[in-house]
Design a protein around this motif. Structure first.
Motif, PDB file in Angstrom:
ATOM      1  N   GLY A 179     -22.712  71.038   5.498  1.00 59.49           N
ATOM      2  CA  GLY A 179     -23.186  70.596   6.826  1.00 59.49           C
ATOM      3  C   GLY A 179     -23.849  69.250   6.892  1.00 59.49           C
ATOM      4  O   GLY A 179     -24.428  68.611   7.967  1.00 59.49           O
ATOM      5  N   VAL A 180     -23.936  68.582   5.724  1.00 62.38           N
ATOM      6  CA  VAL A 180     -24.363  67.447   5.505  1.00 62.38           C
ATOM      7  C   VAL A 180     -23.490  66.236   6.089  1.00 62.38           C
ATOM      8  O   VAL A 180     -22.191  66.334   5.821  1.00 62.38           O
ATOM      9  N   HIS A 181     -23.992  65.224   6.586  1.00 62.34           N
ATOM     10  CA  HIS A 181     -23.094  64.058   7.020  1.00 62.34           C
ATOM     11  C   HIS A 181     -23.017  63.158   5.832  1.00 62.34           C
ATOM     12  O   HIS A 181     -23.926  62.671   5.368  1.00 62.34           O
ATOM     13  N   VAL A 182     -21.758  63.202   5.362  1.00 63.39           N
ATOM     14  CA  VAL A 182     -21.456  62.654   3.924  1.00 63.39           C
ATOM     15  C   VAL A 182     -20.572  61.328   4.597  1.00 63.39           C
ATOM     16  O   VAL A 182     -19.554  61.422   5.068  1.00 63.39           O
ATOM     17  N   VAL A 183     -21.036  59.928   3.970  1.00 64.68           N
ATOM     18  CA  VAL A 183     -20.107  58.839   4.046  1.00 64.68           C
ATOM     19  C   VAL A 183     -20.103  58.403   2.652  1.00 64.68           C
ATOM     20  O   VAL A 183     -20.816  58.626   1.858  1.00 64.68           O
ATOM     21  N   TYR A 184     -18.873  57.876   2.630  1.00 64.62           N
ATOM     22  CA  TYR A 184     -18.655  57.342   1.105  1.00 64.62           C
ATOM     23  C   TYR A 184     -18.691  55.752   0.810  1.00 64.62           C
ATOM     24  O   TYR A 184     -17.988  55.238  -0.105  1.00 64.62           O
ATOM     25  N   VAL A 211     -29.154  65.627   8.188  1.00 64.64           N
ATOM     26  CA  VAL A 211     -29.155  65.138   6.785  1.00 64.64           C
ATOM     27  C   VAL A 211     -27.791  64.209   6.787  1.00 64.64           C
ATOM     28  O   VAL A 211     -26.703  64.499   6.802  1.00 64.64           O
ATOM     29  N   ALA A 212     -28.199  63.014   6.296  1.00 65.19           N
ATOM     30  CA  ALA A 212     -26.954  62.046   6.037  1.00 65.19           C
ATOM     31  C   ALA A 212     -27.038  61.487   4.586  1.00 65.19           C
ATOM     32  O   ALA A 212     -28.061  60.867   4.262  1.00 65.19           O
ATOM     33  N   VAL A 213     -26.112  61.471   3.898  1.00 64.95           N
ATOM     34  CA  VAL A 213     -26.011  61.128   2.479  1.00 64.95           C
ATOM     35  C   VAL A 213     -24.901  59.991   2.209  1.00 64.95           C
ATOM     36  O   VAL A 213     -23.856  60.540   2.562  1.00 64.95           O
ATOM     37  N   ARG A 240     -29.380  70.008  -4.517  1.00 63.11           N
ATOM     38  CA  ARG A 240     -29.716  71.322  -3.962  1.00 63.11           C
ATOM     39  C   ARG A 240     -30.718  71.226  -2.855  1.00 63.11           C
ATOM     40  O   ARG A 240     -30.568  71.964  -1.751  1.00 63.11           O
ATOM     41  N   ALA A 241     -31.705  70.485  -2.949  1.00 62.21           N
ATOM     42  CA  ALA A 241     -32.674  70.164  -1.728  1.00 62.21           C
ATOM     43  C   ALA A 241     -31.912  69.628  -0.459  1.00 62.21           C
ATOM     44  O   ALA A 241     -32.378  70.096   0.674  1.00 62.21           O
ATOM     45  N   LEU A 242     -30.948  68.550  -0.611  1.00 61.75           N
ATOM     46  CA  LEU A 242     -30.316  68.225   0.666  1.00 61.75           C
ATOM     47  C   LEU A 242     -29.568  69.249   1.148  1.00 61.75           C
ATOM     48  O   LEU A 242     -29.597  69.393   2.583  1.00 61.75           O
ATOM     49  N   ILE A 243     -29.157  70.060   0.256  1.00 58.21           N
ATOM     50  CA  ILE A 243     -28.254  71.140   1.088  1.00 58.21           C
ATOM     51  C   ILE A 243     -29.172  72.194   1.612  1.00 58.21           C
ATOM     52  O   ILE A 243     -28.820  72.589   2.738  1.00 58.21           O
ATOM     53  N   ARG A 244     -30.319  72.466   1.095  1.00 60.92           N
ATOM     54  CA  ARG A 244     -31.200  73.358   1.782  1.00 60.92           C
ATOM     55  C   ARG A 244     -31.718  72.742   3.034  1.00 60.92           C
ATOM     56  O   ARG A 244     -32.090  73.434   4.085  1.00 60.92           O
ATOM     57  N   ALA A 246     -20.076  65.445  -3.195  1.00 62.37           N
ATOM     58  CA  ALA A 246     -19.616  65.410  -1.858  1.00 62.37           C
ATOM     59  C   ALA A 246     -19.033  66.223  -0.966  1.00 62.37           C
ATOM     60  O   ALA A 246     -19.507  66.603  -0.045  1.00 62.37           O
ATOM     61  N   ARG A 247     -18.254  66.934  -1.605  1.00 64.29           N
ATOM     62  CA  ARG A 247     -17.562  68.309  -1.039  1.00 64.29           C
ATOM     63  C   ARG A 247     -18.406  69.369  -0.961  1.00 64.29           C
ATOM     64  O   ARG A 247     -18.541  70.110   0.149  1.00 64.29           O
ATOM     65  N   ALA A 248     -19.569  69.595  -1.874  1.00 63.12           N
ATOM     66  CA  ALA A 248     -20.749  70.539  -1.689  1.00 63.12           C
ATOM     67  C   ALA A 248     -21.476  70.175  -0.594  1.00 63.12           C
ATOM     68  O   ALA A 248     -21.728  71.069   0.222  1.00 63.12           O
TER      69      ALA A 248
END
Length: 696
Positions: free
Chosen positions: A433-438, A407-409, A395-399, A426-428
């Protein structure tokens, strides 16, 4: 295969390459689960805590069969005869597993039936047989109503005959094999009824703390499922399937979709274990084996309740008198000053936190939350291997992303049995707008790393958190883990390089301070061990203390034995699997191995090297296993602040002094419980740390 042939037929002197130096990985894991079971047998533990250990023992076995046993069975089916480093082939391992496991299951069942349940009954907590309820009209009426309103609508009796093929039995499902007779044809018929997983397994009777199993309730009302038929008998059984994901990652265009499909397919894996009760008729047993394509070796008879994970329901009862004294994590003294923000605190010096004794919320979650809201923070980068369902960190990363920060996760989608949860997070994150890599193809990212980039007086400063445990607020209350906060430039630069490797294109192999797998971590650990050998002297023979979850890697095992041969004193604190046999003359006689099993799960990895008086201590995510060193991204960080190093060394010495929750590995592969000698004080390292935290 006899146990003697595995554990006792060893020479007194062996070489470093001799398979006899090694303990089989699967058998070592079973010994770990045996230590878990022993906590259930230990009368010093409160009754409901003993129930928890029975449930954990069962849950551990489920995963063992779904992953490890299924893999061995596949090797046998493919005709493979390759041997593990300890010299056992696939079939020999399956034989040895069955030989060791069956007595453990009998011990578990007997302990529940003859020790724990009678003691619970004395305390007013009972799992009743349905026969006892027949003499209680009010409870019979209550169960009749419960069955009709809650259970009957979700049941589906499935006939098995030429017009009805044998039904698919899903993984870990509990079922009833029902025999009925047609009163017209007098023919005996077979049907399967699945015990619904969405209902409580232990049904309350309306009398405080009195229950009956759901399968008993269903069994007592089978006439309503088969009207007009004569119900002859019913027999519970439970199936375990292969649930290890297999993916062609290199061919996957979208890793998230590939993992998602693999998770859906998990329930359709091949059958690997059938649990039944001894009362099941021979012909029903044979029918199940034939339909499920299993052998007699795959059958485990349980003379009692199947699937003891249901005991968690009892363990959750509000009976504090039957549980450990409650303990809540404490805010570390360094983090209590309300006038000092967390960035100022870290700038004053590195900070070490030890969960669950130190509050995860007041340290790690506070750090991420502060970074999300701080206008001077520009970037947050983090790895997420496992996280809780309602994660304050996510939730903090989304904020943070909503606040305009970069933000990259890295969300590791291949975290076993947490894949679905991680896909949802990952979808949330992506929607925010977080940069998500898998993760990286062919590798799991198991490292626990967090980087915060902050603008301060026209300059950029990097803050890092490197840890031994996951960013998971729930397991942070149950697992013992360390975390290091720092703003040292060299660590910040290393963690930046690490994230560039994880999110971009990089062949980074050299880091300033960090040990990183799969780059060079194994080689660097070997170098640290060899340095102890080179630096030894009569006055300072060398010292290694290594705490981890598992020790399997043959290269590191041989390096430790070389050090032992040179006279280096080595203590290994290995909670789970340990494939090194200590105590061999002239090979491993200077190595001692202990395992600590208690109310908290020992999860931290801490490595100490004496270095001729200039000691070095590392913490991080990696166990000494080939998978961690070759097929995972792992990080170990040095702890360089002298007072923090001293704290870690004191912690390791406390564990070595434990004579309450610790076990010592013998040369034959068995473990002996350590006990306080006459006149000695009993020391539980976990209780000492709990008491210290509460006294602060």
């Amino acid at each position: 295969m006899s146990e003697t042939s595995i554990t006792d037929s060893v020479e007194t002197k062996i070489g470093l390459d001799d398979p006899a130096l090694l303990i089989n990985r699967e058998l070592s894991w079973l010994e770990f689960n045996s230590r878990v079971l022993d906590e259930a047998l230990d009368e010093r533990n409160p009754l409901l805590e003993r129930l928890k250990f029975l449930a954990i023992f069962s849950s551990n076995l489920d995963e063992f069969f779904m992953v490890r046993v299924s893999g061995l069975k596949q090797q046998v089916e493919l005709g493979l005869t390759n041997k593990t480093p300890d010299g056992l082939g696939p079939q020999a391992q399956l034989d040895a597993i069955a030989h060791r496991l069956r007595p453990l299951l009998e011990t578990q069942t007997m302990a529940l039936r003859t020790q724990i349940l009678p003691r619970l009954a004395e305390e007013g907590i009972r799992i009743c047989d349905y026969g006892e309820i027949k003499i209680l009209p009010r409870q019979q009426e209550r169960l009749q109503r419960y069955f009709e309103e809650q259970v009957f609508p979700v049941l589906t009796p499935l006939a098995v005959d030429p017009g009805h093929p044998f039904p698919y039995i899903s993984n870990l499902s509990l079922s009833l094999a029902v025999l009925v007779r047609d009163p017209v044809s007098r023919k005996e018929l077979f049907a399967r009824v699945k015990v619904p997983q969405g209902l409580p397994r232990l049904v309350p009777l309306g009398i405080p703390n009195q229950f009956v199993s759901l399968e008993e309730v269903i069994g007592a009302h089978l006439d309503q499922l088969f009207p007009g038929m004569e119900v002859l008998s019913r027999h519970p059984f439970r199936l375990t399937r292969n649930s290890d994901l297999e993916m062609a990652e290199e061919e996957a265009e979208d890793l998230l979709l590939t993992i998602e499909q693999s998770v859906r397919n998990r329930r359709f894996g091949e059958a690997v274990r059938l649990e039944i009760t001894p009362q099941m008729p021979v012909h029903v047993r044979a029918r199940l084996l034939e339909e499920l394509e299993l052998d007699e070796q795959d059958v485990y008879e349980i003379n009692g309740l199947l699937d003891l994970r249901c005991l968690w329901q009892l363990a959750g009862l509000e009976r504090p008198d039957l549980k450990h004294r409650p303990f809540s994590a404490q805010v570390p003294p360094d983090f209590r000053n309300p006038q000092l923000d967390i960035f100022q605190l870290i700038r004053q010096g590195d900070r070490l936190v030890h969960h669950p004794y130190d509050s995860f919320a007041a340290t790690v979650e506070r750090f991420v939350s502060a970074a999300a809201d701080d206008p001077d923070v520009l970037t947050i980068k983090q790895t997420l291997y496992r996280t809780s369902g309602d994660s304050p960190i996510v939730r903090a990363l989304i904020r943070a992303a909503e606040n305009g920060k970069q933000v990259a996760v890295l969300v590791e989608l291949k975290a076993r049995f947490d894949e679905e949860n991680n896909i949802n997070w990952a979808r949330a994150l992506e929607r925010a707008g977080v940069h998500v890599v898998y993760g990286l193809v062919g590798l799991k990212t198991h490292a626990k790393a967090l980087l915060v980039v902050r603008r301060e007086k026209g300059h950029i400063r990097r803050y890092v958190h490197l840890a031994t445990g996951n960013y998971n607020s729930k397991t942070a209350n149950l697992y013992t883990d360390y975390g290091l906060f720092s703003c040292r430039p060299d660590l910040g630069a290393d963690v930046t390089d690490l994230f560039n490797y994880l999110t971009g294109y990089s062949h980074q192999t050299h880091y300033r301070k960090l040990l990183v797998a799969p780059a060079r971590m194994r080689d660097q650990f070997v170098e640290l061990i060899d340095r102890e050998i080179a630096a030894r002297s009569p006055e300072a023979p060398g010292r290694i203390i290594a705490k981890m979850n598992s020790l399997v890697d043959p290269i590191l095992i041989r390096a430790l034995c070389r050090a032992s041969q040179a006279g280096v004193h080595i203590d290994l604190i290995v909670r789970g699997i340990c494939c090194l046999r200590p105590g061999y003359a002239e090979v491993s006689e200077n190595i001692r191995v202990i395992s600590i099993v208690g109310r908290l799960l020992e999860h931290s990895r801490v490595f100490y090297f004496g270095n001729a008086g200039n000691s070095e201590v590392y913490i991080g995510s990696a166990d000494w296993m080939p998978r961690n060193l070759d097929r995972r991204v792992e990080v170990m960080t040095p702890v360089e602040e002298p007072r923090l190093r001293e704290e870690l060394v004191a912690f390791l010495n406390l564990l070595l002094s434990d004579n309450r929750q610790s076990w010592e590995l013998q040369t034959n592969g068995a473990y002996a419980r350590r006990q306080a000698l006459p006149g000695e004080i009993e020391i539980s390292s976990q209780q000492v740390l709990i008491d210290r935290a509460l006294s602060r």
